[in-house]
Design an enzyme around this catalytic site. Structure first.
Site, PDB file in Angstrom:
ATOM      1  N   SER A   1       0.798  -1.160   0.075  1.00 10.41           N
ATOM      2  CA  SER A   1       0.070  -0.006  -0.014  1.00 10.41           C
ATOM      3  C   SER A   1       0.793   1.519   0.171  1.00 10.41           C
ATOM      4  O   SER A   1       0.265   2.506   0.042  1.00 10.41           O
ATOM      5  CB  SER A   1      -0.997  -0.071   1.135  1.00 10.41           C
ATOM      6  OG  SER A   1      -2.127  -0.891   0.923  1.00 10.41           O
TER       7      SER A   1
ATOM      8  N   TYR B   1     -10.675   1.622   5.807  1.00 12.08           N
ATOM      9  CA  TYR B   1      -9.430   1.436   4.733  1.00 12.08           C
ATOM     10  C   TYR B   1      -9.751   0.266   3.635  1.00 12.08           C
ATOM     11  O   TYR B   1     -10.347  -0.815   3.902  1.00 12.08           O
ATOM     12  CB  TYR B   1      -8.157   0.840   5.455  1.00 12.08           C
ATOM     13  CG  TYR B   1      -7.142   0.950   4.524  1.00 12.08           C
ATOM     14  CD1 TYR B   1      -6.414   1.781   4.557  1.00 12.08           C
ATOM     15  CD2 TYR B   1      -6.581  -0.327   3.808  1.00 12.08           C
ATOM     16  CE1 TYR B   1      -4.972   1.996   3.592  1.00 12.08           C
ATOM     17  CE2 TYR B   1      -5.577  -0.158   3.047  1.00 12.08           C
ATOM     18  CZ  TYR B   1      -4.719   1.185   3.135  1.00 12.08           C
ATOM     19  OH  TYR B   1      -3.612   0.756   2.296  1.00 12.08           O
ATOM     20  N   SER B   2      -9.852   0.709   2.287  1.00 15.28           N
ATOM     21  CA  SER B   2     -10.185  -0.240   1.362  1.00 15.28           C
ATOM     22  C   SER B   2      -9.510   0.010  -0.016  1.00 15.28           C
ATOM     23  O   SER B   2      -9.525   1.357  -0.432  1.00 15.28           O
ATOM     24  CB  SER B   2     -11.786  -0.071   0.946  1.00 15.28           C
ATOM     25  OG  SER B   2     -12.371  -0.774  -0.205  1.00 15.28           O
ATOM     26  N   ASN B   3      -8.883  -1.266  -0.348  1.00 12.83           N
ATOM     27  CA  ASN B   3      -8.052  -0.988  -1.629  1.00 12.83           C
ATOM     28  C   ASN B   3      -8.955  -0.681  -2.670  1.00 12.83           C
ATOM     29  O   ASN B   3      -8.493  -0.181  -3.764  1.00 12.83           O
ATOM     30  CB  ASN B   3      -7.474  -2.329  -1.753  1.00 12.83           C
ATOM     31  CG  ASN B   3      -6.500  -2.481  -0.877  1.00 12.83           C
ATOM     32  OD1 ASN B   3      -5.219  -2.067  -1.097  1.00 12.83           O
ATOM     33  ND2 ASN B   3      -6.689  -3.301   0.044  1.00 12.83           N
TER      34      ASN B   3
ATOM     35  N   ARG C   1      -1.054   8.769   5.552  1.00 13.85           N
ATOM     36  CA  ARG C   1      -1.254   8.185   7.098  1.00 13.85           C
ATOM     37  C   ARG C   1      -0.535   9.490   8.003  1.00 13.85           C
ATOM     38  O   ARG C   1       0.347   9.995   7.619  1.00 13.85           O
ATOM     39  CB  ARG C   1      -0.941   6.861   7.315  1.00 13.85           C
ATOM     40  CG  ARG C   1      -1.764   5.902   6.688  1.00 13.85           C
ATOM     41  CD  ARG C   1      -1.476   4.464   7.568  1.00 13.85           C
ATOM     42  NE  ARG C   1      -2.127   3.453   6.952  1.00 13.85           N
ATOM     43  CZ  ARG C   1      -3.316   2.933   7.326  1.00 13.85           C
ATOM     44  NH1 ARG C   1      -4.014   3.573   8.490  1.00 13.85           N
ATOM     45  NH2 ARG C   1      -3.753   1.986   6.783  1.00 13.85           N
TER      46      ARG C   1
ATOM     47  N   GLY D   1       2.553  -0.133   4.403  1.00 16.04           N
ATOM     48  CA  GLY D   1       2.245  -0.818   3.142  1.00 16.04           C
ATOM     49  C   GLY D   1       2.384  -2.597   3.452  1.00 16.04           C
ATOM     50  O   GLY D   1       3.801  -2.828   3.995  1.00 16.04           O
TER      51      GLY D   1
END
Length: 356
Positions: free
Chosen positions: A83, A181-183, A298, A313
């Site tokens: 990420s 949180y969502s890819n 973040r 990530g």
């Protein structure tokens, strides 16, 4: 095994210069950091590498091995950054905002008609800050140690396929009414970049960020299975996950990089070289009250009270952190290869030691 590499050209040229008042001096600081890095390996990681900047002084450090029973790490190896891809995607989106090609409050439906149920209510800013309510596509994919992952590991995926899987799940909340949180959000942002620019999101990241910043060890591999050049190997338990088809992660997490390149990118971003100040402030501001995530960055609060900005990530077998303090005079990027649970306490201690 205790290993450390000092970046020669930088350290020899400026090693005698004074550091900020709150920093310890020279080799003692490097030794303290090395001790913390070693503790991460002692706690279970196979290998750990880091680049730390204090003022103009830079250290590159390594501990452990590139794979179980393998050669000792050198500190300059490539890794899957997971990420840590997201700030690159967010930066391109915000550059397009600055160029007035898109607006943060554009609905997704404007750029991707019919792709997302309820897309007329989801804004670009909701995707950037994970306030869209869309379910994470990873909820639809069996991950290791499940043997079913092998059916997903090698195939080519399109972002449209992945988004369709994610949107088959019900939304978690109405757009803007929560944070999760969502890819999936960043898959959609990759698709928006492609619709607006008529180029792949990977090509736009290369053209706008990788090439201008000289990130020679950073790549977006697409469907390439291997990591080329010296690299750490990622394991989940005893299963080697280094080779896989990164299109499964796409704009949500396909990046391959090094500690040096990620440090260079975050330093440039947080110094205001990549997006206008007003948009950088939105990257750093809470996307929703109580969230520790802005529009692509973040933040975390250290033991000394400082708030630092960056991103972490995860890829299978790899974990990465890259954070910079508010004065931009201290920065760290660290990657570890834990075959099991991440040694979070030891990583947090290293971040505190490097950035406080």
């Amino acid at each position: 095994m205790r290993l450390a590499l000092l970046i020669g050209t930088t350290a020899m040229a400026i090693g005698a210069m004074s550091l900020p008042a709150n920093a310890a001096a020279g080799p003692q600081t490097r030794d303290d950091l090395q001790e913390s890095l070693d503790s991460i390996v002692t706690a279970g990681a196979t290998g750990a590498i880091a680049q730390v900047r204090h003022g103009r002084q830079v250290w590159r450090l390594g501990s452990g091995t590139i794979a179980p029973g393998g050669a000792a790490v050198r500190g300059n190896e490539k890794f899957r950054a997971g990420s840590s891809t997201k700030p690159f995607v967010a930066t391109v989106i915000l550059q397009l905002v600055a160029e007035r090609e898109i607006r943060l409050d554009d609905p997704v439906e404007r750029w991707l008609p019919g792709v997302v149920p309820g897309g007329s209510e989801i804004r670009i800013r909701h995707l950037l800050g994970h306030t869209s309510g869309l379910a994470d596509v990873l909820r639809t994919i069996p991950l290791p140690p499940s043997p079913d992952f092998e059916a997903y590991r090698w195939r080519d995926w399109t972002m449209s396929e992945l988004v369709a899987r994610a949107t088959s799940l019900p939304p978690l909340f109405a757009p803007g009414d929560g944070w999760s949180y969502s890819n999936t959000n960043y898959l959609l942002l990759g698709m928006v970049i492609e619709r607006v620019t008529h180029q792949s999101y990977a090509d736009e990241i290369k053209r706008r960020l990788i090439w201008p910043l000289g990130l020679s060890d950073t790549s977006l591999p697409g469907t390439e299975l291997r990591i080329h050049g010296p690299h750490l190997r990622g394991f989940v338990g005893t299963a080697d996950m280094t080779e896989l088809n990164p299109s499964l992660m796409s704009a949500g997490g396909e990046l391959i990089s090094t500690t040096a390149d990620l440090s260079k990118f975050h330093t440039a971003l947080l110094r205001g070289r990549l997006v206008p100040k007003s948009l950088l402030e939105q990257m750093k501001a809470p996307a929703r009250d109580g969230a520790t995530y802005g529009l692509g960055l973040r933040w975390r609060t250290l033991s000394c009270g400082d708030t630092v900005y960056g991103h972490d990530g995860d890829a299978l077998g790899y974990s990465t952190w890259s954070f910079t303090n508010p004065r931009n005079d201290r920065q760290i990027t660290v990657n570890i290869t834990p075959p099991g649970p991440k040694p979070r306490a030891e990583v947090n201690a290293l971040l505190d030691k490097a950035l406080c």
